[in-house]
Design an enzyme around this catalytic site. Structure first.
Site, PDB file in Angstrom:
ATOM      1  N   ARG A  47       0.616  -1.277  -0.054  1.00 44.50           N
ATOM      2  CA  ARG A  47       0.015  -0.077  -0.060  1.00 44.50           C
ATOM      3  C   ARG A  47       0.998   1.169  -0.021  1.00 44.50           C
ATOM      4  O   ARG A  47       0.626   2.212  -0.812  1.00 44.50           O
ATOM      5  CB  ARG A  47      -0.982   0.067   1.217  1.00 44.50           C
ATOM      6  N   LYS A 136      -7.302  -4.031 -18.110  1.00 49.29           N
ATOM      7  CA  LYS A 136      -5.919  -4.998 -18.546  1.00 49.29           C
ATOM      8  C   LYS A 136      -5.983  -6.193 -18.769  1.00 49.29           C
ATOM      9  O   LYS A 136      -6.357  -6.819 -17.757  1.00 49.29           O
ATOM     10  CB  LYS A 136      -4.653  -4.405 -18.417  1.00 49.29           C
ATOM     11  N   GLU A 177      -3.459  -6.926 -24.221  1.00 42.86           N
ATOM     12  CA  GLU A 177      -1.992  -6.965 -24.124  1.00 42.86           C
ATOM     13  C   GLU A 177      -1.440  -8.576 -24.430  1.00 42.86           C
ATOM     14  O   GLU A 177      -1.219  -9.190 -23.584  1.00 42.86           O
ATOM     15  CB  GLU A 177      -1.485  -6.822 -22.586  1.00 42.86           C
ATOM     16  N   LYS A 219      -1.767  -3.041 -26.041  1.00 41.31           N
ATOM     17  CA  LYS A 219      -0.614  -2.958 -25.321  1.00 41.31           C
ATOM     18  C   LYS A 219       0.380  -3.810 -25.867  1.00 41.31           C
ATOM     19  O   LYS A 219      -0.112  -5.028 -25.679  1.00 41.31           O
ATOM     20  CB  LYS A 219      -0.860  -2.825 -23.720  1.00 41.31           C
TER      21      LYS A 219
HETATM   22  P1  13P Z   1       6.704  -3.849 -17.718  1.00 40.63           P
HETATM   23  O1  13P Z   1       6.516  -2.464 -18.313  1.00 40.63           O
HETATM   24  O2  13P Z   1       7.489  -3.856 -16.375  1.00 40.63           O
HETATM   25  O3  13P Z   1       6.807  -5.097 -18.572  1.00 40.63           O
HETATM   26  O4  13P Z   1       5.235  -4.041 -17.178  1.00 40.63           O
HETATM   27  C1  13P Z   1       4.121  -3.681 -17.775  1.00 40.63           C
HETATM   28  C2  13P Z   1       2.961  -4.574 -17.838  1.00 40.63           C
HETATM   29  O5  13P Z   1       1.876  -4.165 -17.339  1.00 40.63           O
HETATM   30  C3  13P Z   1       3.289  -6.100 -17.864  1.00 40.63           C
HETATM   31  O6  13P Z   1       2.101  -6.617 -17.926  1.00 40.63           O
END
Ligand code: 13P
Length: 334
Positions: A47, A136, A177, A219
């Protein structure tokens, strides 16, 4: 689906001269990072460390939003302000990592599938109520002998699209991502092939499942030489090959493209982004960063040296790395 609202949020996430800070490490990952610098992995330390980043004076000039972990979304500053509100008060957008990590993919040695779809609609409703505006989901693709397989790319793309559809239904912008791991001895050309195949599969699934690309952020990892490859591509080559691959395989409708740092050296991650912008190509989407380690590393190290007295120093380090990457997102980093 309120497409206007999704588009507005997505646009703000990739506002000019800003990027996203990922502070969504799962328990396993934050334990590893804290372990490396010798900080006990307690809830209060997690935290306090996240508070340091969220409240770093001036960070909002360079950071449009932060990705939080489930626990972090529910935590508060020392004076009782829920973290999502603390971000909003400073003009930053709260996001939430919703995947539940990876498991071995059945019948596919050395490959993984990301879990977390079961019950996700209900979790999204709660996350929206807690103030999250984007989400995400990280899929992991490994390059090696005979891998990635088509099956691994497809099932991960399918899961990413199912997650993205649920996010948009709940009014959150999905950040999709697919991380192509830097680990391995592969060449940059091999990485480019795998990025292309992964992005093609991902956008085919998103389209098929009706996900609105204008309310979606990609991403991704960059096109890089594997970290054990003896022949390391230079900064200009990484920039050129990443831009070429993105322009060919990422639809123009996507609201924005941001990079993860993925274990690259911090400075390299900044130089690569800067070099992509120096090429001066006209790109159909804003191109920025969503770094975790690439921004946090120096801050975490400083804080770990004295968690009581080094807060301001650690905050300054996080702001400095954010500023460097914000400059790089406009090709102005020196
Ligand atoms: P890094 O930039 O440390 O790779 O982390 C980004 C991220 O959200 C990985 O899931």
């Amino acid at each position: 689906m309120d497409l206007k609202k999704l588009q507005q949020t997505a646009k703000a996430m990739v506002a000019r001269g800003k990027g996203i800070l990922a502070i969504d490490e799962s328990f396993g990952n934050s334990e590893k990072r804290f372990g490396k610098v010798g900080v006990p992995h307690t809830e209060e330390n997690r935290r306090a460390y996240r508070q340091l980043l969220i409240t770093a004076p001036g960070i909002e000039q360079y950071i449009s939003g932060m990705i939080l972990f489930d626990e972090t979304l529910r935590q508060k500053t020392a004076d009782g302000v829920p973290f999502p509100d603390a971000l909003k008060e400073r003009g930053m957008i709260p996001g939430i990592k919703v995947d539940k990590g990876t498991k071995d993919l059945a019948l596919h040695p050395n490959e993984v599938i990301t879990e977390g779809l079961d019950g996700l609609r209900e979790r999204f409703a709660e996350y929206a109520a807690l103030g999250a505006q984007f989400a995400k989901w990280r899929a992991v693709i490994t390059i090696g002998d005979g891998i990635p397989t088509v099956a691994c790319i497809r099932v991960n793309a399918h899961a990413l699209a199912r997650y993205a559809a649920l996010a948009q239904e709940a009014g959150l912008v999905p950040m999709v991502e697919p991380e192509i791991l830097i680990d391995g001895g592969h060449s940059i050309e091999r990485c480019a092939e795998v990025c292309a195949a992964t992005w093609d599969a991902l956008f085919a699934e998103l389209k098929e499942q009706g996900v609105e690309l204008s309310g979606t952020i990609l991403k991704t990892s960059m096109v890089l030489s594997g970290n054990a490859c003896p022949d390391q591509a230079d900064v200009e080559t990484v920039a050129r090959m990443t831009i070429d691959a993105l322009k060919t395989h990422v639809p123009a409708e996507v609201a924005g493209v941001v990079f993860l740092s993925g274990g690259q050296d911090d400075e390299k991650a900044t130089l690569h982004l800067n070099a992509m912008h120096i090429l001066g190509e006209k790109l159909p989407w804003p191109l920025s960063f969503s770094y975790g380690r690439g921004i946090q590393n120096p801050a975490l190290t400083l804080w770990a040296q004295d968690t009581k007295n080094n807060v301001a120093k650690a905050q300054a380090a996080a702001v400095e790395r954010s500023r460097a990457n914000a400059f790089a997102s406009e090709g102005k980093y020196k």
